[in-house]
Write a protein that holds these residues in place. Structure first.
Motif, mmCIF file in Angstrom:
data_model
loop_
_atom_site.group_PDB
_atom_site.id
_atom_site.type_symbol
_atom_site.label_atom_id
_atom_site.label_comp_id
_atom_site.label_asym_id
_atom_site.label_seq_id
_atom_site.Cartn_x
_atom_site.Cartn_y
_atom_site.Cartn_z
ATOM 1 N N ALA A 108 12.354 46.024 122.909
ATOM 2 C CA ALA A 108 12.474 45.783 121.467
ATOM 3 C C ALA A 108 11.263 44.962 121.024
ATOM 4 O O ALA A 108 11.198 43.750 121.236
ATOM 5 C CB ALA A 108 13.773 45.048 121.153
ATOM 6 N N THR A 109 10.296 45.631 120.429
ATOM 7 C CA THR A 109 9.007 45.012 120.114
ATOM 8 C C THR A 109 9.144 43.768 119.248
ATOM 9 O O THR A 109 8.538 42.720 119.540
ATOM 10 C CB THR A 109 8.095 46.035 119.406
ATOM 11 O OG1 THR A 109 7.991 47.205 120.218
ATOM 12 C CG2 THR A 109 6.715 45.456 119.162
ATOM 13 N N LYS A 110 9.930 43.842 118.196
ATOM 14 C CA LYS A 110 10.039 42.709 117.275
ATOM 15 C C LYS A 110 10.681 41.502 117.942
ATOM 16 O O LYS A 110 10.273 40.362 117.709
ATOM 17 C CB LYS A 110 10.823 43.120 116.033
ATOM 18 C CG LYS A 110 10.093 44.103 115.131
ATOM 19 C CD LYS A 110 10.923 44.445 113.903
ATOM 20 C CE LYS A 110 10.226 45.453 113.008
ATOM 21 N NZ LYS A 110 11.072 45.820 111.839
ATOM 22 N N PHE A 124 18.630 45.637 117.467
ATOM 23 C CA PHE A 124 18.221 44.272 117.785
ATOM 24 C C PHE A 124 16.872 43.914 117.171
ATOM 25 O O PHE A 124 16.615 42.752 116.874
ATOM 26 C CB PHE A 124 18.221 44.071 119.304
ATOM 27 C CG PHE A 124 19.607 44.043 119.884
ATOM 28 C CD1 PHE A 124 20.411 42.926 119.741
ATOM 29 C CD2 PHE A 124 20.124 45.144 120.537
ATOM 30 C CE1 PHE A 124 21.705 42.895 120.248
ATOM 31 C CE2 PHE A 124 21.417 45.142 121.048
ATOM 32 C CZ PHE A 124 22.209 43.998 120.903
ATOM 33 N N SER A 125 16.026 44.904 116.958
ATOM 34 C CA SER A 125 14.758 44.629 116.282
ATOM 35 C C SER A 125 14.985 44.217 114.827
ATOM 36 O O SER A 125 14.310 43.326 114.304
ATOM 37 C CB SER A 125 13.848 45.861 116.339
ATOM 38 O OG SER A 125 13.372 46.078 117.646
ATOM 39 N N PRO A 142 17.152 54.395 121.524
ATOM 40 C CA PRO A 142 16.384 53.971 120.342
ATOM 41 C C PRO A 142 17.230 53.279 119.293
ATOM 42 O O PRO A 142 16.771 52.337 118.635
ATOM 43 C CB PRO A 142 15.810 55.299 119.817
ATOM 44 C CG PRO A 142 15.749 56.189 121.007
ATOM 45 C CD PRO A 142 16.942 55.816 121.844
ATOM 46 N N ALA A 143 18.476 53.712 119.129
ATOM 47 C CA ALA A 143 19.353 53.073 118.138
ATOM 48 C C ALA A 143 19.659 51.641 118.526
ATOM 49 O O ALA A 143 19.734 50.745 117.665
ATOM 50 C CB ALA A 143 20.644 53.873 117.990
ATOM 51 N N GLU A 144 19.833 51.392 119.832
ATOM 52 C CA GLU A 144 20.095 50.026 120.295
ATOM 53 C C GLU A 144 18.871 49.140 120.075
ATOM 54 O O GLU A 144 18.983 47.995 119.645
ATOM 55 C CB GLU A 144 20.473 50.038 121.782
ATOM 56 C CG GLU A 144 21.791 50.706 122.090
ATOM 57 C CD GLU A 144 22.991 49.824 121.764
ATOM 58 O OE1 GLU A 144 22.802 48.657 121.392
ATOM 59 O OE2 GLU A 144 24.127 50.315 121.868
ATOM 60 N N LEU A 145 17.686 49.678 120.385
ATOM 61 C CA LEU A 145 16.462 48.899 120.180
ATOM 62 C C LEU A 145 16.275 48.566 118.707
ATOM 63 O O LEU A 145 15.909 47.441 118.351
ATOM 64 C CB LEU A 145 15.251 49.672 120.706
ATOM 65 C CG LEU A 145 15.216 49.946 122.213
ATOM 66 C CD1 LEU A 145 13.954 50.726 122.561
ATOM 67 C CD2 LEU A 145 15.277 48.655 122.997
ATOM 68 N N ARG A 186 16.145 36.461 113.400
ATOM 69 C CA ARG A 186 17.254 35.501 113.429
ATOM 70 C C ARG A 186 17.622 35.040 114.842
ATOM 71 O O ARG A 186 18.579 34.276 115.016
ATOM 72 C CB ARG A 186 18.479 36.125 112.741
ATOM 73 C CG ARG A 186 18.216 36.432 111.271
ATOM 74 C CD ARG A 186 19.384 37.147 110.614
ATOM 75 N NE ARG A 186 20.598 36.352 110.568
ATOM 76 C CZ ARG A 186 20.843 35.411 109.653
ATOM 77 N NH1 ARG A 186 19.946 35.153 108.727
ATOM 78 N NH2 ARG A 186 21.986 34.744 109.673
ATOM 79 N N TRP A 187 16.854 35.473 115.854
ATOM 80 C CA TRP A 187 17.178 35.135 117.234
ATOM 81 C C TRP A 187 17.335 33.636 117.448
ATOM 82 O O TRP A 187 18.233 33.187 118.163
ATOM 83 C CB TRP A 187 16.098 35.651 118.181
ATOM 84 C CG TRP A 187 16.337 37.027 118.711
ATOM 85 C CD1 TRP A 187 15.748 38.181 118.267
ATOM 86 C CD2 TRP A 187 17.217 37.427 119.768
ATOM 87 N NE1 TRP A 187 16.208 39.254 118.987
ATOM 88 C CE2 TRP A 187 17.108 38.834 119.924
ATOM 89 C CE3 TRP A 187 18.084 36.726 120.610
ATOM 90 C CZ2 TRP A 187 17.828 39.544 120.868
ATOM 91 C CZ3 TRP A 187 18.803 37.434 121.560
ATOM 92 C CH2 TRP A 187 18.675 38.820 121.685
#
Length: 238
Positions: free
Chosen positions: A82-84, A15-16, A9-12, A21-22
């Motif tokens: 990662a939903t966002k 990146f979310s 969850p912390a990784e998701l 900024r992707w």
């Protein structure tokens, strides 16, 4: 989050939080934009072209690689948890009018149970070092690809040099990546990744290293796998 999902969850969340900024080529994701043409060309060359092929991008994030493979004529599915980041990928595809790419929020393992042997090519780039059980992802990728199909991985080696270059250098000295992007303990030696692949009936065909010159800000592929590296595997044909 369901405890059976192979994700941190912390990784998701990490990146979310950066999802918007992707697609900014001067953002924290600038390295991904810069290396994408290199990895795309390597994948396309080894796979014998991408046009007309069914391609899966596991851990697609904001869709940088998935979008570029679709522009080469592939039918691409990008998946991530990662939903966002997925929403950004979907929005970019609409704005750029990219044909042939779709995105789903689903784990590789779940998709493997749903759609075995569906894809001609599977890519899983810069993702294995962010999950609790990378071997499980490798096995899922093997299940998802057709016999004889190609599966591509890229990740980071685990040794003192990679710690200095990928964490100290990239995150703290050159500021190429946000601090905390990587955890050294999650880096994967090529021998370990090769073992995961063998157990998943994937045969190692090719490997490449990736180098960076901070003065010219240029990346290139070479034979040095001591820090960043890519491997190309094929599913054992029955």
């Amino acid at each position: 989050m369901n405890a059976t999902v192979n994700a941190d969850p912390a990784e998701l969340a990490k990146f979310s939080d950066l999802a918007h900024r992707w697609w900014d080529p001067e953002s924290e994701f600038r390295p991904l934009h810069q290396i994408n043409p290199l990895r795309l060309a390597w994948i396309e060359q080894l796979a014998g072209g991408l046009a007309g092929k069914q391609v899966l991008d596991v851990g697609c994030g904001g869709g940088i690689l998935a979008d570029s493979m679709a522009r080469k004529g592939a039918e691409v599915l990008g998946i991530d948890l990662a939903t966002k980041a997925l929403r950004v990928a979907q929005l970019h595809a609409l704005e750029a009018q990219t044909q042939g790419v779709t995105y789903r929020e689903v784990a590789a393992e779940a998709l493997a149970a749903e759609s075995p042997a569906r894809f001609d090519v599977v890519t899983c780039m810069e993702m294995l070092e962010h999950v609790p059980d990378p071997a499980s992802v490798v096995a899922a990728c093997s299940t998802l690809v057709k016999p004889g199909g190609w599966v591509f991985f890229s990740t980071l080696n685990r040794n003192p040099k990679s710690f200095m270059f990928a964490i100290v250098g990239a995150e703290y000295v050159l500021n190429l990546l946000p601090r905390g992007t990587h955890e050294y303990a999650k880096f994967i030696r090529p021998s370990e990744l090769a073992g995961y692949c063998r157990r998943a009936d994937l045969t190692l065909e090719h490997s490449k290293g990736m180098a960076y010159n901070p003065l010219t800000r240029r990346y290139w592929l070479n034979q040095d796998t001591s820090v960043n590296y890519l491997i190309a595997t094929r599913k054992v044909a029955v």
